[in-house]
Write an enzyme that holds these catalytic residues in place. Structure first.
Site, PDB file in Angstrom:
ATOM      1  CG  ASP A  13      -1.786  -1.228   1.301  1.00  0.00           C
ATOM      2  OD1 ASP A  13      -2.259  -1.688   0.251  1.00  0.00           O
ATOM      3  OD2 ASP A  13      -1.941  -1.770   2.412  1.00  0.00           O
ATOM      4  CE  LYS A  16       3.168  -2.417  -4.566  1.00  0.00           C
ATOM      5  NZ  LYS A  16       2.813  -2.165  -3.154  1.00  0.00           N
ATOM      6  N   GLY A  40      -4.328  -4.100  -4.447  1.00  0.00           N
ATOM      7  CA  GLY A  40      -5.406  -3.190  -4.827  1.00  0.00           C
ATOM      8  C   GLY A  40      -4.840  -1.811  -5.009  1.00  0.00           C
ATOM      9  CG  HIS A  41      -2.410  -0.789  -7.667  1.00  0.00           C
ATOM     10  ND1 HIS A  41      -1.621  -0.869  -6.553  1.00  0.00           N
ATOM     11  CD2 HIS A  41      -1.860  -1.600  -8.586  1.00  0.00           C
ATOM     12  CE1 HIS A  41      -0.622  -1.695  -6.799  1.00  0.00           C
ATOM     13  NE2 HIS A  41      -0.752  -2.168  -8.015  1.00  0.00           N
ATOM     14  CD  GLN A 226       0.835  -8.720  -2.676  1.00  0.00           C
ATOM     15  OE1 GLN A 226       1.588  -9.423  -3.305  1.00  0.00           O
ATOM     16  NE2 GLN A 226      -0.370  -8.414  -3.110  1.00  0.00           N
TER      17      GLN A 226
HETATM   18  P1  IMP Z   1      -2.562 -12.722   1.559  1.00  0.00           P
HETATM   19  O1  IMP Z   1      -1.595 -12.182   0.565  1.00  0.00           O
HETATM   20  O2  IMP Z   1      -3.997 -12.418   1.221  1.00  0.00           O
HETATM   21  O3  IMP Z   1      -2.324 -14.171   1.864  1.00  0.00           O
HETATM   22  O4  IMP Z   1      -2.308 -11.945   2.959  1.00  0.00           O
HETATM   23  C1  IMP Z   1      -1.114 -12.115   3.713  1.00  0.00           C
HETATM   24  C2  IMP Z   1      -0.701 -10.804   4.368  1.00  0.00           C
HETATM   25  O5  IMP Z   1      -0.318  -9.870   3.368  1.00  0.00           O
HETATM   26  C3  IMP Z   1      -1.814 -10.113   5.153  1.00  0.00           C
HETATM   27  O6  IMP Z   1      -1.232  -9.424   6.238  1.00  0.00           O
HETATM   28  C4  IMP Z   1      -2.383  -9.113   4.181  1.00  0.00           C
HETATM   29  O7  IMP Z   1      -3.004  -8.024   4.822  1.00  0.00           O
HETATM   30  C5  IMP Z   1      -1.102  -8.690   3.470  1.00  0.00           C
HETATM   31  N1  IMP Z   1      -1.343  -8.197   2.100  1.00  0.00           N
HETATM   32  C6  IMP Z   1      -1.601  -8.939   1.001  1.00  0.00           C
HETATM   33  N2  IMP Z   1      -1.723  -8.153  -0.069  1.00  0.00           N
HETATM   34  C7  IMP Z   1      -1.517  -6.895   0.342  1.00  0.00           C
HETATM   35  C8  IMP Z   1      -1.470  -5.642  -0.322  1.00  0.00           C
HETATM   36  O8  IMP Z   1      -1.636  -5.514  -1.536  1.00  0.00           O
HETATM   37  N3  IMP Z   1      -1.225  -4.560   0.463  1.00  0.00           N
HETATM   38  C9  IMP Z   1      -0.995  -4.660   1.801  1.00  0.00           C
HETATM   39  N4  IMP Z   1      -0.999  -5.812   2.462  1.00  0.00           N
HETATM   40  C10 IMP Z   1      -1.262  -6.928   1.739  1.00  0.00           C
END
Ligand code: IMP
Length: 431
Positions: A13, A16, A40-41, A226
């Protein structure tokens, strides 16, 4: 070869999407190489919001070809919805603008059910995933039972592959998590519906396509998802995502060699946020954090969850710079810090009575770290109208210089708002 990787250097977040969108004005190709619809952008163009989860942010520029490469996990329903929404808004006019690798891993509803069931069963120990099936899909890929995007178009073998995958998953769902089993027929019906819609975007070998583009000196931007601290191997394990989020992942996920890259840009906010569980030394669980959250609108684009907020952590930023070989930084959301009399920046941790300046990687260490801060002067002025770094008030300029000097990496871009025109260039990309 002019390849540039953009990576998040915190817990995701960082902004990017905005950077990639702005840079895509000059890019021929934008490539997503890992992650899925957990990203999510939110992009704001001419005051209009577009939220993208899987499709690279470059899609808003008609001259840019967007590639979803082999390292990604594809939620095919979400992807179809995203394409449909872009088309309805007149933002994806030419199907050739989006290309999907036949080798990308498919996410089906049962991956999401499993992800959510696990989180529920974990209770207080949960990771705080996005519930988008990311972990189960990457696991299935590693166990060699996953469906690939190209499999969706092989009618003869599809049923057999699904049967193999579902045999195991249904056992887990039913017997361990008390969830409803999933039928092969149900999945085939879904795939039949969605695959037809996605077929025009099928590109088979995106690695070859990217290689040819780089060889022809086309400008290729690799868009990370991420952030570095969510990396499966080097992040705050187990509170991480299930892919590698570092720059090296672009090579593997896109299928290219390291010699093709000449710049790695790290994206960092002027403060820090995190969603989900896990250690976060500079978290401000107080009115400072609340103010950052409200001013910075720190609510997730994917799940709507409120983000945990705190001061900038230079120990973690230096670690991310080292892990990804970051050659320059974009400093995002500087405008959010306006109005703080003092701004704290963490430049060391205290761990078990010792002052440390290197990020600790041993399990449990980070959770015991206390941040040690340097306090800088804040500024009152609104920054959102600034057109260049020279327009910024003195203390804001000093803040930028302090960060660049502390991490010994140049800051090429400063962002002072969500719009494209709120981007202050210190050094243009692809220059
Ligand atoms: P997952 O990727 O859904 O398995 O989540 C694993 C961890 O990564 C969790 O703490 C999510 O909140 C975090 N996470 C996954 N995708 C994002 C992102 O795009 N932005 C911020 N945190 C993320």
């Amino acid at each position: 070869m002019p390849g540039i990787i953009v990576v998040g250097s915190q817990w995701g977040d960082e902004g990017k999407g905005k950077v990639v969108d702005v840079f895509s004005q000059k890019a021929d190709f934008v490539v997503r190489y890992q992650g899925g619809a957990n990203a999510g952008h939110t992009l704001v163009v001419d005051g209009k919001k577009t939220v993208l989860h899987l499709i690279p942010s470059g899609v808003l520029h008609p001259h840019t070809t967007c590639i979803i490469a082999a390292g990604c996990v594809l939620d095919i329903e979400k992807l179809s919805d995203e394409i449909r929404a872009l088309k309805e808004n007149g933002l994806l006019k030419d199907d050739a603008q989006l290309q999907i690798s036949d080798s990308a891993t498919v996410i089906l509803p049962y991956h999401k059910v499993l992800d959510q069931a696990r989180e529920k069963a974990a209770g207080l120990e949960k990771i705080g995933t996005t519930g988008r099936g990311i972990g189960p899909a990457y696991e299935e890929r590693a166990s060699r039972k996953a469906l690939l995007f190209g499999d969706l178009f092989q009618k003869d073998s599809l049923r057999g592959k699904l049967e193999v995958a579902l045999k195991e998953k249904n056992f887990l769902l039913e017997k361990f998590y008390n969830e409803k089993p999933v039928s092969v027929d149900e999945m085939i019906t879904l795939i039949d519906k969605v695959a037809k819609y996605l077929e025009p975007y099928r590109s088979r070998d995106t690695s070859l396509q990217i290689y040819k583009a780089l060889k022809a000196t086309k400008k290729v931007l690799f868009e990370g998802a991420q952030g570095s601290l969510l990396d499966l191997l080097h992040g705050t394990y187990p509170f991480v995502t299930s892919s590698s989020t570092l720059s090296g992942s672009a090579m593997i996920g896109a299928g290219i060699g390291p010699g093709t890259i000449n710049q790695v840009m790290g994206i960092t906010k002027a403060y820090t946020t995190r969603v989900g569980s896990g250690p976060f030394p500079t978290e401000c669980d107080n009115e400072i954090g609340e103010r950052l959250r409200q001013t910075g609108a720190e609510f997730g684009a994917t799940t709507g969850r409120s983000r945990r907020c705190g001061w900038l952590d230079l120990v973690a930023l230096k670690y991310a710079i080292r892990l990804s070989g970051i050659t320059s930084l974009a400093l995002m959301k500087l405008d959010v810090l306006s109005g703080f009399e003092k701004i704290d920046v963490c430049n060391a941790y205290e761990l078990d009575g010792q002052r440390i300046t290197e990020y600790p990687v041993s399990p449990g260490d980070l959770a015991r770290c206390k941040p040690l801060y340097e306090s800088l002067n804040g500024w009152k002025e609104d920054l959102t109208q600034a057109k260049s770094v020279q327009d910024l008030p003195r203390y804001a300029q000093e803040y930028v210089q302090f960060i660049g000097a502390s991490v010994a990496v140049p800051i090429d871009v400063v962002s002072v708002g969500p719009g494209r025109d709120q981007t202050l260039w210190i050094k243009p990309l692809f220059s």
